[in-house]
Scaffold this motif. Structure first.
Motif, PDB file in Angstrom:
ATOM      1  N   GLU A  39      15.233   6.485   6.065  1.00  0.00           N
ATOM      2  CA  GLU A  39      16.520   6.236   6.728  1.00  0.00           C
ATOM      3  C   GLU A  39      17.679   6.412   5.751  1.00  0.00           C
ATOM      4  O   GLU A  39      18.723   6.961   6.119  1.00  0.00           O
ATOM      5  N   ALA A  40      17.497   5.964   4.524  1.00  0.00           N
ATOM      6  CA  ALA A  40      18.555   6.115   3.516  1.00  0.00           C
ATOM      7  C   ALA A  40      18.795   7.592   3.204  1.00  0.00           C
ATOM      8  O   ALA A  40      19.942   8.030   3.100  1.00  0.00           O
ATOM      9  N   TRP A  41      17.725   8.362   3.074  1.00  0.00           N
ATOM     10  CA  TRP A  41      17.870   9.793   2.815  1.00  0.00           C
ATOM     11  C   TRP A  41      18.509  10.499   4.013  1.00  0.00           C
ATOM     12  O   TRP A  41      19.328  11.402   3.839  1.00  0.00           O
ATOM     13  N   ALA A  42      18.128  10.115   5.215  1.00  0.00           N
ATOM     14  CA  ALA A  42      18.716  10.728   6.420  1.00  0.00           C
ATOM     15  C   ALA A  42      20.213  10.426   6.484  1.00  0.00           C
ATOM     16  O   ALA A  42      21.014  11.294   6.858  1.00  0.00           O
ATOM     17  N   GLU A  43      20.596   9.225   6.111  1.00  0.00           N
ATOM     18  CA  GLU A  43      22.016   8.862   6.093  1.00  0.00           C
ATOM     19  C   GLU A  43      22.762   9.684   5.033  1.00  0.00           C
ATOM     20  O   GLU A  43      23.875  10.156   5.280  1.00  0.00           O
ATOM     21  N   ALA A  44      22.137   9.860   3.881  1.00  0.00           N
ATOM     22  CA  ALA A  44      22.759  10.683   2.835  1.00  0.00           C
ATOM     23  C   ALA A  44      22.903  12.125   3.308  1.00  0.00           C
ATOM     24  O   ALA A  44      23.936  12.761   3.061  1.00  0.00           O
ATOM     25  N   GLU A  45      21.910  12.616   4.024  1.00  0.00           N
ATOM     26  CA  GLU A  45      21.981  13.987   4.547  1.00  0.00           C
ATOM     27  C   GLU A  45      23.145  14.131   5.529  1.00  0.00           C
ATOM     28  O   GLU A  45      23.872  15.131   5.501  1.00  0.00           O
ATOM     29  N   LYS A  46      23.333  13.123   6.380  1.00  0.00           N
ATOM     30  CA  LYS A  46      24.456  13.166   7.331  1.00  0.00           C
ATOM     31  C   LYS A  46      25.788  13.216   6.591  1.00  0.00           C
ATOM     32  O   LYS A  46      26.690  13.964   6.964  1.00  0.00           O
ATOM     33  N   LYS A  47      25.920  12.423   5.544  1.00  0.00           N
ATOM     34  CA  LYS A  47      27.166  12.403   4.778  1.00  0.00           C
ATOM     35  C   LYS A  47      27.399  13.732   4.077  1.00  0.00           C
ATOM     36  O   LYS A  47      28.525  14.212   4.023  1.00  0.00           O
ATOM     37  N   GLU A  67      12.228   2.739   5.480  1.00  0.00           N
ATOM     38  CA  GLU A  67      13.548   2.351   4.980  1.00  0.00           C
ATOM     39  C   GLU A  67      14.125   3.424   4.047  1.00  0.00           C
ATOM     40  O   GLU A  67      15.305   3.780   4.143  1.00  0.00           O
TER      41      GLU A  67
END
Length: 134
Positions: A103-111, A100
């Motif tokens: 996934e949050a870090w990956a989402e932050a990286e995308k942003k 979990e």
């Protein structure tokens, strides 16, 4: 191909793999490094590799940036809890939390990577604080 040639081929393959990994790490952003550490911890939990999982989670914990005390303290507690789960042999609980968080870090990286270059007058940039220093 004789045995010596096979050994040389295996050695070269290992060398190039290590060289690639080294280059990947050296060129990675701080957020990417955090995600890489999560990947190691997750893989180790799936393999129930106590030593490797412990090292990866400890690395994540020790890299926390307490300039952002509230967030860093929360992550610290989660990492400590994951380490306690590992000591108890509960790899699945640690794995659930790590997946979990990754996934949050990956989402932050995308942003972050989707953020336009400075000077674009039509977009307001959002700064995401870096919770870990590499």
């Amino acid at each position: 191909m004789n045995a010596t040639e096979k050994e040389d081929e295996v050695y070269q393959s290992h060398y190039f793999t290590q060289e690639y990994r080294t280059q990947d790490v050296m060129s990675a952003s701080p957020v990417r490094l955090v995600i890489m550490a999560y990947d190691v911890a997750i893989r180790a939990c799936r393999q129930q590799d106590f030593e490797r999982a412990t090292r990866a989670i400890t690395l994540l914990r020790d890299a926390l940036n307490f300039d952002y005390a509230e967030v860093a303290a929360g992550l610290f507690r989660l990492y400590q809890w994951c380490l306690e789960c590992l000591r108890a042999g509960d790899y699945q609980s640690a794995l659930n939390v790590l997946v979990e968080l990754r996934e949050a870090w990956a989402e932050a990286e995308k942003k972050i990577s989707a953020t336009p270059a400075p000077g674009d007058p039509l977009v307001v940039r959002t700064m995401v604080p870096q919770y870990a220093s590499a």
